[in-house]
Design an enzyme around this catalytic site. Structure first.
Site, PDB file in Angstrom:
ATOM      1  N   GLY A 114     -25.484 -12.796 -19.574  1.00 56.74           N
ATOM      2  CA  GLY A 114     -25.946 -11.509 -20.114  1.00 56.74           C
ATOM      3  C   GLY A 114     -27.174 -11.632 -20.984  1.00 56.74           C
ATOM      4  O   GLY A 114     -28.141 -10.878 -20.838  1.00 56.74           O
TER       5      GLY A 114
ATOM      6  N   ARG B 178     -12.455 -21.019  -8.966  1.00 58.01           N
ATOM      7  CA  ARG B 178     -12.699 -19.643  -9.441  1.00 58.01           C
ATOM      8  C   ARG B 178     -11.427 -18.795  -9.356  1.00 58.01           C
ATOM      9  O   ARG B 178     -11.180 -17.950 -10.194  1.00 58.01           O
ATOM     10  CB  ARG B 178     -13.851 -19.009  -8.662  1.00 58.01           C
ATOM     11  CG  ARG B 178     -15.166 -19.770  -8.869  1.00 58.01           C
ATOM     12  CD  ARG B 178     -16.302 -19.112  -8.131  1.00 58.01           C
ATOM     13  NE  ARG B 178     -17.529 -19.885  -8.241  1.00 58.01           N
ATOM     14  CZ  ARG B 178     -17.950 -20.771  -7.335  1.00 58.01           C
ATOM     15  NH1 ARG B 178     -17.241 -21.000  -6.246  1.00 58.01           N
ATOM     16  NH2 ARG B 178     -19.086 -21.420  -7.510  1.00 58.01           N
TER      17      ARG B 178
ATOM     18  N   ASN C  21      -8.403 -12.576 -15.606  1.00 61.25           N
ATOM     19  CA  ASN C  21      -9.371 -11.466 -15.502  1.00 61.25           C
ATOM     20  C   ASN C  21      -8.862 -10.199 -14.823  1.00 61.25           C
ATOM     21  O   ASN C  21      -9.508  -9.157 -14.889  1.00 61.25           O
ATOM     22  CB  ASN C  21     -10.637 -11.954 -14.789  1.00 61.25           C
ATOM     23  CG  ASN C  21     -11.409 -12.952 -15.655  1.00 61.25           C
ATOM     24  OD1 ASN C  21     -11.274 -12.944 -16.884  1.00 61.25           O
ATOM     25  ND2 ASN C  21     -12.188 -13.809 -15.028  1.00 61.25           N
TER      26      ASN C  21
ATOM     27  N   ASN D 183     -15.972 -14.005 -12.107  1.00 62.53           N
ATOM     28  CA  ASN D 183     -15.151 -14.593 -11.042  1.00 62.53           C
ATOM     29  C   ASN D 183     -13.664 -14.364 -11.220  1.00 62.53           C
ATOM     30  O   ASN D 183     -13.210 -14.211 -12.341  1.00 62.53           O
ATOM     31  CB  ASN D 183     -15.425 -16.102 -10.988  1.00 62.53           C
ATOM     32  CG  ASN D 183     -16.726 -16.387 -10.273  1.00 62.53           C
ATOM     33  OD1 ASN D 183     -16.978 -15.822  -9.215  1.00 62.53           O
ATOM     34  ND2 ASN D 183     -17.537 -17.258 -10.850  1.00 62.53           N
TER      35      ASN D 183
ATOM     36  N   HIS E 228     -16.832 -16.232  -2.475  1.00 63.06           N
ATOM     37  CA  HIS E 228     -17.669 -17.034  -3.391  1.00 63.06           C
ATOM     38  C   HIS E 228     -16.741 -18.102  -3.972  1.00 63.06           C
ATOM     39  O   HIS E 228     -16.174 -17.936  -5.048  1.00 63.06           O
ATOM     40  CB  HIS E 228     -18.240 -16.124  -4.485  1.00 63.06           C
ATOM     41  CG  HIS E 228     -19.033 -16.877  -5.520  1.00 63.06           C
ATOM     42  ND1 HIS E 228     -20.052 -17.739  -5.213  1.00 63.06           N
ATOM     43  CD2 HIS E 228     -18.942 -16.905  -6.874  1.00 63.06           C
ATOM     44  CE1 HIS E 228     -20.562 -18.257  -6.320  1.00 63.06           C
ATOM     45  NE2 HIS E 228     -19.889 -17.772  -7.344  1.00 63.06           N
TER      46      HIS E 228
HETATM   47  C1  LMR Z   1     -21.468 -20.192  -9.955  1.00 64.39           C
HETATM   48  O1  LMR Z   1     -21.305 -20.245  -8.743  1.00 64.39           O
HETATM   49  O2  LMR Z   1     -22.287 -20.904 -10.554  1.00 64.39           O
HETATM   50  C2  LMR Z   1     -20.660 -19.201 -10.756  1.00 64.39           C
HETATM   51  O3  LMR Z   1     -19.820 -18.488  -9.921  1.00 64.39           O
HETATM   52  C3  LMR Z   1     -19.905 -19.833 -11.873  1.00 64.39           C
HETATM   53  C4  LMR Z   1     -18.857 -20.815 -11.387  1.00 64.39           C
HETATM   54  O4  LMR Z   1     -17.712 -20.725 -11.862  1.00 64.39           O
HETATM   55  O5  LMR Z   1     -19.148 -21.687 -10.588  1.00 64.39           O
END
Ligand code: LMR
Length: 336
Positions: free
Chosen positions: A18, A99, A106, A132, A190
């Site tokens: 942020g 993650r 969360n 995440n 992700h």
């Molecule tokens: C990243 O990919 O860098 C972010 O999502 C933070 C993480 O936990 O890896």
């Protein structure tokens, strides 16, 4: 005449991403001529003094581009009028964690925020979820914010895209032609199951488009996928905290393409009902074309995806479906 300000609300505004991202927002290419940006900052009460310092710096850095900067408590009223909501707040990943290990930490936060934002959301509010596990957080948020169109809620997969682009651009066989590189596709979560697909990627060599798969061995391409999967943790090991500047840049790239369009295929975490015969019903990274003003369409034909890649995509979707079940169970067990 001065136009109505474009309101950007940022949760987790005092955090690792942020405090860097705020200085990029006034520079985004998404505002109309004579339109200024109103920034609304949301973070924990303990960050008040730090945020006040940030506000002073933002005022000094952008004397004319910003109409106002407010530090606010999270409430439905304080989100009213927001055009773009960037959600960074959440417990971040530490060394040794995946993650998905953050779901428990969360999930309640995303439900609570969704209920608030939903109450006062503008019909065209757009939400970008970064904290995440971003795809599953997007699911939780959307489930509890029915007034916001699913298509206006995105999860950030651009980091994976940018990382893969960086690796392939520096591969010795691609490097001389990397300015003409296109066709990278990212699918799935992700997470460590993200799929980096080079089957449609190509470069321009002597005026002719050459598939990247003809220039780079399958082993090297697989190696890039592995590196992208590990990159976030590699950064955590190095910095002692997760990615900051590169995440802020990925957010900027995502937002600019979302609003202004992009001439190339990019990666967006978006809701998808079914992929290649698999019921998805989750947010997942997909290759998309962005046409501007929020208009995006997916850019792939499942039947043209190579079998091996499709297998990996299915694995990633299964992981997302499991995360979704875990998130729902967490909420149920907490009576939420
Ligand atoms: C990243 O990919 O860098 C972010 O999502 C933070 C993480 O936990 O890896």
């Amino acid at each position: 005449m001065e136009k109505q300000s474009f309101v950007v609300s940022v949760t987790g505004s005092a955090g690792n991403i942020g405090s860097l991202l705020l200085f990029e927002i006034p520079k985004l290419g998404i505002f109309e001529t004579n339109q200024r940006v109103e920034l609304r900052l949301f973070d924990l009460p303990g960050t008040q003094a730090y945020q006040e310092g940030l506000v002073l710096e933002l005022e000094d850095a952008f004397p004319t581009q910003v109409s106002s900067i407010k530090i606010l408590e999270e409430s439905a009223e304080n989100f009213r009028g927001t055009d773009l909501l960037i959600m960074l707040s959440g417990v971040p990943r530490a060394t040794g964690q995946e993650r998905k290990d953050l779901i428990g930490a969360n999930v309640s936060l995303f439900k609570r925020m969704a209920l608030m934002v939903n109450e006062t959301a503008k019909p065209d509010l757009r939400v970008l979820i970064v904290a995440n596990p971003c795809c599953t957080n997007a699911f939780v948020f959307s489930k509890h914010a029915p007034n916001i169109s699913r298509s206006n809620i995105h999860a950030l997969l651009r980091l994976d895209f940018n990382r893969a682009l960086s690796y392939i651009s520096h591969h010795p066989s691609v490097r001389p032609f990397n300015s003409s590189f296109e066709g990278l596709r990212i699918f799935g979560n992700h997470s460590k199951s993200v799929v980096v697909d080079f089957s449609e990627a190509s470069v321009l060599k002597d005026g002719v488009r050459i598939p990247v798969t003809e220039l780079v061995s399958i082993e090297d391409l697989k190696d890039i996928q592995e590196k992208v999967r590990e990159r976030g943790m590699e950064i955590i090991h190095g910095r002692g905290k997760s990615a900051g500047s590169s995440a802020a840049q990925a957010i900027v790239d995502h937002i600019n393409d979302w609003y202004k369009g992009s001439s190339k295929v990019v990666a967006v975490g978006t809701y998808f009902e079914e992929l290649a015969g698999i019921k998805a019903g989750v947010w997942l990274g997909l290759p998309v074309n962005c046409h501007g003003r929020g208009d995006i369409n997916t850019n792939f034909e499942p039947e043209n995806i190579p079998e091996e890649i499709l297998k990996d995509i299915k694995t990633s979707i299964e992981e997302l479906k499991l995360e979704k079940r875990v998130a729902l169970r967490c909420l149920e067990e907490r009576g939420e």
